[in-house]
Design a protein around this motif. Sequence first.
Motif, PDB file in Angstrom:
ATOM      1  N   ALA A 275      97.738  64.544  11.957  1.00 53.31           N
ATOM      2  CA  ALA A 275      98.164  64.552  10.560  1.00 53.31           C
ATOM      3  C   ALA A 275      99.688  64.566  10.429  1.00 53.31           C
ATOM      4  N   SER A 276     100.392  64.418  11.541  1.00 55.34           N
ATOM      5  CA  SER A 276     101.859  64.352  11.505  1.00 55.34           C
ATOM      6  C   SER A 276     102.375  62.950  11.837  1.00 55.34           C
ATOM      7  N   TYR A 277     101.458  62.030  11.961  1.00 53.67           N
ATOM      8  CA  TYR A 277     101.766  60.682  12.419  1.00 53.67           C
ATOM      9  C   TYR A 277     101.716  59.722  11.243  1.00 53.67           C
TER      10      TYR A 277
ATOM     11  N   ARG B  74      99.547  60.388   6.495  1.00 50.38           N
ATOM     12  CA  ARG B  74      99.365  61.799   6.858  1.00 50.38           C
ATOM     13  C   ARG B  74      98.434  62.505   5.881  1.00 50.38           C
TER      14      ARG B  74
ATOM     15  N   VAL C 212     108.549  66.086   8.470  1.00 45.54           N
ATOM     16  CA  VAL C 212     107.289  66.814   8.673  1.00 45.54           C
ATOM     17  C   VAL C 212     107.640  68.262   9.023  1.00 45.54           C
TER      18      VAL C 212
ATOM     19  N   GLU D 214     103.014  69.729  17.367  1.00 43.50           N
ATOM     20  CA  GLU D 214     102.025  69.673  16.300  1.00 43.50           C
ATOM     21  C   GLU D 214     100.745  70.335  16.791  1.00 43.50           C
TER      22      GLU D 214
END
Length: 381
Positions: free
Chosen positions: A52-54, A60, A107, A136
């Motif tokens: 979910a950080s990509y 995201r 992020v 992450e």
Amino acid sequence: MNLRYDIVVIGAGIAGASIAAELAPSARVLLLEMELQPGYHSTGRSAAYSSASYGSAAVRGITAASEQFYRKPPDGFTDQCLLHPRDAVFIARRDQLEKMRELKHEVPQLQALNHEDVLHRVPILDTNYLSGGLLETGGGDLEVDAILQGFLRRFGDAGGTLCCGQQVASIAQRSGEWVLSLQDTKLPSEGKREEVRCGIIVNAAGSWAGELGKLAGLGDLGLQPRRRTALLVKLPEAIDASGWPLTIDVEEQFYFKPDAGLLLVSPGDETPSIACDARPQELDLALAMDRLEQATSLAFSRIEHKWAGLRTFAPDGEFVVGFDPRVDGFFWMAGQGGYGVQSAPSLAKLAGSLITETILSRDFACLDSFRDLVSPARLLA
């Protein structure tokens, strides 16, 4: 084959299978696949990781909305665990520290790691190469085949029809409905074609989505397939990498992660390509090995396995999900750009809501904020 359906979904990869499963309980749905099995192309060649950080803010957000589905799938979807926890670490050389600061700003939930913290998690990294990292938590390895089969099972249980080995040869509008001419890929020389009619087409054809748009007279919206290469190498027997994180160069010049006792490596290539059955190129394989060896203290003498797949991008890098405003009943579900598996549950819910004109459930209500951002209309301005 029944010749009249409410909806025809073209492409039985993860995008097509998931939206077909979403639509089948309330409509007569045909799912078409030109290959002899679903998920042959991009889905079957995925790096199988959810982060979910990509990606962009929309990627995201849509990925985050899918997380609960994968952690606790609906009853009957599968008897397997779909998401196996694995952290991700973004690493940087000294000359990449500014890029790492930018990523941290974008992020904020990423945790800063110093040199020693990163080496503790990924001990093969070269101490002279590394300057820092970002951690992450919450991501993990995805069971891609179990996910695909789960969606296909739900589709079949709801009365949907899957037809493989059928290539769409032409698309036309007649008397207020879509008419598709199908060519059997198993018997191409016979020349016999079957016509299927429907009210709505869902273009989930992956790397062929642009070509399908052209067949319908709508153009390709600038969709571009890009080749991504991957390979597997064997680590020394004394090294247990099973608990290592996914390790990503902060500029995505390469990444690697444990995979069934081996190390999966990619040079992060995004080489423009035509829609095809992608094959790895020697230059990309050499780049992957060179970048891995520069970043680590190891040398690798052989490649155990190698492959390539296509990831398709819109010009702005965002998903393309919505009805084409120029005609009635042509729905785009394309441009997943390598995030297709991790975003599939959410994109299927969003697409289903748009097609059936229903309100999203509470668990997916946040997806409403992305409707305009992913709409194909933005690419026609």
